[in-house]
Design a protein around this motif. Structure first.
Motif, mmCIF file in Angstrom:
data_model
loop_
_atom_site.group_PDB
_atom_site.id
_atom_site.type_symbol
_atom_site.label_atom_id
_atom_site.label_comp_id
_atom_site.label_asym_id
_atom_site.label_seq_id
_atom_site.Cartn_x
_atom_site.Cartn_y
_atom_site.Cartn_z
ATOM 1 N N UNK A 16 34.211 30.051 125.767
ATOM 2 C CA UNK A 16 32.816 30.395 125.473
ATOM 3 C C UNK A 16 32.750 31.296 124.238
ATOM 4 N N UNK A 17 33.609 32.317 124.204
ATOM 5 C CA UNK A 17 33.632 33.245 123.073
ATOM 6 C C UNK A 17 34.050 32.547 121.785
ATOM 7 N N UNK A 18 34.989 31.602 121.880
ATOM 8 C CA UNK A 18 35.419 30.849 120.701
ATOM 9 C C UNK A 18 34.251 30.100 120.076
ATOM 10 N N UNK A 19 33.429 29.488 120.921
ATOM 11 C CA UNK A 19 32.289 28.726 120.427
ATOM 12 C C UNK A 19 31.235 29.636 119.795
ATOM 13 N N UNK A 20 31.057 30.811 120.367
ATOM 14 C CA UNK A 20 30.138 31.785 119.774
ATOM 15 C C UNK A 20 30.612 32.189 118.389
ATOM 16 N N UNK A 21 31.902 32.488 118.271
ATOM 17 C CA UNK A 21 32.458 32.907 116.988
ATOM 18 C C UNK A 21 32.430 31.770 115.971
ATOM 19 N N UNK A 22 32.634 30.548 116.435
ATOM 20 C CA UNK A 22 32.559 29.397 115.527
ATOM 21 C C UNK A 22 31.163 29.284 114.928
ATOM 22 N N UNK A 23 30.156 29.477 115.755
ATOM 23 C CA UNK A 23 28.773 29.454 115.277
ATOM 24 C C UNK A 23 28.525 30.579 114.279
ATOM 25 N N UNK A 24 28.995 31.771 114.592
ATOM 26 C CA UNK A 24 28.775 32.919 113.718
ATOM 27 C C UNK A 24 29.450 32.732 112.366
ATOM 28 N N UNK A 25 30.559 32.000 112.331
ATOM 29 C CA UNK A 25 31.299 31.783 111.083
ATOM 30 C C UNK A 25 30.670 30.714 110.206
ATOM 31 N N UNK A 26 29.744 29.937 110.753
ATOM 32 C CA UNK A 26 29.144 28.830 110.006
ATOM 33 C C UNK A 26 28.012 29.323 109.099
ATOM 34 N N UNK A 27 27.935 28.733 107.912
ATOM 35 C CA UNK A 27 26.831 29.013 107.003
ATOM 36 C C UNK A 27 25.672 28.043 107.241
ATOM 37 N N UNK A 28 26.034 26.812 107.618
ATOM 38 C CA UNK A 28 25.034 25.778 107.865
ATOM 39 C C UNK A 28 25.363 25.085 109.184
ATOM 40 N N UNK A 29 24.332 24.754 109.943
ATOM 41 C CA UNK A 29 24.500 24.075 111.228
ATOM 42 C C UNK A 29 23.679 22.798 111.205
ATOM 43 N N UNK A 30 24.305 21.702 111.581
ATOM 44 C CA UNK A 30 23.623 20.413 111.693
ATOM 45 C C UNK A 30 23.711 19.971 113.151
ATOM 46 N N UNK A 31 22.593 19.679 113.755
ATOM 47 C CA UNK A 31 22.547 19.253 115.162
ATOM 48 C C UNK A 31 21.944 17.854 115.224
ATOM 49 N N UNK A 32 22.628 16.954 115.904
ATOM 50 C CA UNK A 32 22.128 15.580 116.050
ATOM 51 C C UNK A 32 22.124 15.195 117.512
ATOM 52 N N UNK A 33 20.968 14.783 118.017
ATOM 53 C CA UNK A 33 20.849 14.408 119.431
ATOM 54 C C UNK A 33 19.721 13.408 119.628
ATOM 55 N N UNK A 34 19.791 12.639 120.715
ATOM 56 C CA UNK A 34 18.668 11.782 121.096
ATOM 57 C C UNK A 34 17.688 12.580 121.950
ATOM 58 N N UNK A 35 16.483 12.077 122.052
ATOM 59 C CA UNK A 35 15.508 12.628 122.999
ATOM 60 C C UNK A 35 15.672 11.861 124.304
ATOM 61 N N UNK A 36 16.085 12.572 125.340
ATOM 62 C CA UNK A 36 16.270 11.939 126.651
ATOM 63 C C UNK A 36 15.266 12.545 127.622
ATOM 64 N N UNK A 37 14.355 11.733 128.117
ATOM 65 C CA UNK A 37 13.379 12.206 129.103
ATOM 66 C C UNK A 37 12.684 13.481 128.634
#
Length: 206
Positions: free
Chosen positions: A83-104
């Protein structure tokens, strides 16, 4: 040079998924425009994304009084560490791209699990007497979502993603929607082509 984190929240292939067609188009044009950037892909359906469940909650409760990390079970230690690794990965990013479908009218549950890892009091926001205050600065994001109907960014899923990113301090959030293809199947191919062309242009400007 930017550190780009790509969140892929669709378990199907690009041949099956409009979401991934949009993501692939975006990345192709983005990389061509920004060859010096470092791009990290996180597939939430394949990677280890801990959910906030009894294991994590009990571990955090145990650690709160200052108990040593080694007293946790191996399962708890793994969940907290990842969990902490993922938090730190986000904090280290300058740009975030999120791709998902709309489900229900919602986002995939695996994307929600990842979002929980970036909503961390003391790291991405803090509580104050005047209310919560974001702690992340200098980041920008882009959200790609495919919808069967036409919502123009007013569906619960895209509003939620944008509000979460705003909450932690990302105010610049671009959006691209591949939508209405199920509503108007006779024109689906030309609608998809038009959406991908717009995504290509947005990628070059991101």
């Amino acid at each position: 040079m930017s550190n780009v984190l790509v969140i892929k929240a669709q378990p199907l292939s690009s041949e099956e998924s409009r979401t991934l067609k949009g993501l692939e188009t975006f990345l192709q044009h983005y990389e061509a425009k920004n060859p010096q950037d470092t791009i990290t892909l996180l597939d939430v359906f394949k990677e280890d994304i801990p959910e906030v469940d009894g294991t994590l909650l009990s571990a955090w409760s145990t650690l709160t009084p200052g108990v040593d990390f080694s007293t946790l079970s191996k399962e708890q230690q793994h969940a907290v560490t990842r969990f902490n690794e993922l938090t730190e990965q986000f904090l280290a990013a300058d740009k975030i791209i999120i791709a998902n479908p709309l489900w229900n009218l919602n986002i995939p549950t695996r994307l929600k699990a990842w979002i929980d890892t970036i909503m961390v009091a003391g790291k991405t926001f803090k509580y104050t007497a005047a209310g919560p205050v974001p702690l992340t600065t200098g980041k920008k994001a882009f959200h790609i979502q495919s919808n069967g109907g036409v919502y123009k960014g007013q569906d619960p899923a895209s509003l939620y993603v944008k509000s979460i990113l705003n909450f932690v301090g990302i105010q610049e959030v671009g959006e691209a929607f591949i939508e209405g293809l199920d509503y108007d199947p006779e024109h689906a191919e030309e609608m998809l082509t038009a959406a991908l062309e717009k995504i290509a242009q947005q990628a070059e400007e991101f």
